[in-house]
Design an enzyme around this catalytic site. Sequence first.
Site, PDB file in Angstrom:
ATOM      1  N   GLY A 185     -18.705   2.672  -0.166  1.00  0.00           N
ATOM      2  CA  GLY A 185     -19.880   3.435   0.385  1.00  0.00           C
ATOM      3  C   GLY A 185     -20.946   2.338   0.868  1.00  0.00           C
ATOM      4  O   GLY A 185     -21.368   2.551   1.902  1.00  0.00           O
ATOM      5  N   ALA A 204     -13.511  -4.232  -1.550  1.00  0.00           N
ATOM      6  CA  ALA A 204     -14.916  -4.389  -1.824  1.00  0.00           C
ATOM      7  C   ALA A 204     -14.915  -4.162  -3.350  1.00  0.00           C
ATOM      8  O   ALA A 204     -14.162  -3.356  -3.770  1.00  0.00           O
ATOM      9  CB  ALA A 204     -15.761  -3.662  -0.998  1.00  0.00           C
ATOM     10  N   LYS A 259      -0.393   3.807   3.893  1.00  0.00           N
ATOM     11  CA  LYS A 259      -1.114   3.022   3.027  1.00  0.00           C
ATOM     12  C   LYS A 259      -0.623   3.414   1.571  1.00  0.00           C
ATOM     13  O   LYS A 259      -0.589   2.731   0.491  1.00  0.00           O
ATOM     14  CB  LYS A 259      -2.728   3.094   3.156  1.00  0.00           C
ATOM     15  N   SER A 319      -6.920  -2.052  -7.427  1.00  0.00           N
ATOM     16  CA  SER A 319      -8.253  -1.275  -7.909  1.00  0.00           C
ATOM     17  C   SER A 319      -8.033  -0.569  -9.047  1.00  0.00           C
ATOM     18  O   SER A 319      -8.644  -0.288  -9.828  1.00  0.00           O
ATOM     19  CB  SER A 319      -8.649  -0.252  -6.519  1.00  0.00           C
TER      20      SER A 319
END
Length: 306
Positions: free
Chosen positions: A12, A129, A186, A256
């Site tokens: 975000g 990220a 994905k 992640s």
Amino acid sequence: MKIAILGAGAMGSLYGAFLGENGADVWLIDIWPEQVERLNKQGLVIEEGSNHKLYKVKATTEKEQIGPVDLILIFVKTYQTTEALRDISPLIHKQTIFMTLQNGLGNHELLAQRFGKSAVFAGTSSFGATLIEPGRIRIAGRGETVFGACNNNYRKEDLDKLFLLFEGSQLNPRLTEDALVQIWEKLLVNVGINALTAITNVPNGYLLKNDALLSLLEEAVTEAETVARKLKVTIAPNPVEKTKKIALLTGQNFSSMHQDLHKGRQTEIDAINGKVAELGSEIDLNTPVNKTLTLLIKAITEIKKK
Ligand code: NAD
């Protein structure tokens, strides 16, 4: 364009900073006071390789203070979506559009149920990220932002506007005819890599070096592929090979789910392997590997809490 981003974590903040730099009026919304305070007082630092850049951003915990926006971009974790969408009516006007680039299945369906399919755009991001500390993220890699409409009744001008906005913001947009196929493509990769690396505490590339793990990767992805094909999702051939290729390309990275599990946080397992198992059982397809991976992640999450 006035934009609200729900979830000012790693992704975000990244999208907010890039969109803001391109001239959009961006508000980052988060329930984490320390993050919001740091973003407002010091800005957002983005690390990429040996570069550091400071971005001025606006963040808040109070949705009400923003007023109606043109775009709401959802970047909370999948298990936080329902809660994040609560009380967002002050952000919405007649033409507000919604977009999710979250991983896993179920997010755009949730948005479509609440706000109507024609207002919802969905897809995937291949940017990577990590949040290092409040007010600071690291870009692990840049990729495409692939998205499309969720049915045929969307306003074409909305999609065009989004494309130009993302293009000008260096977010590398690519449009897809079928957002659901893109999300599944994905998902298949995440099904093969995330839970296995998290459970065995290894980086992505190790899955290719260990015969037992490689065999589990292949079985998990094949189960998910079978579910997708039975549901008539027109995914590309050979998702197992694609997953192996991505494990190789991201060999040094920790997934992640690995990061979440080992930091004692909840994971997105229910929207990934768990969702495959759930959809499989709805259509009488057995998915033992995905079921087992889901239960193991849940067990370890519980153990780490104690
Ligand atoms: P993150 O945990 O870094 O950020 C989520 C943020 O949402 C947190 O700051 C949290 O405080 C906030 N939040 C939680 N509940 C909220 C609520 N009710 N209202 C507002 N904010 C709330 O997660 P992330 O890594 O940025 O991932 C977001 C989504 O993007 C996930 O679905 C993830 O799978 C997907 N994604 C992540 C990456 C990546 O590299 N990090 C890449 C592609 C896709």
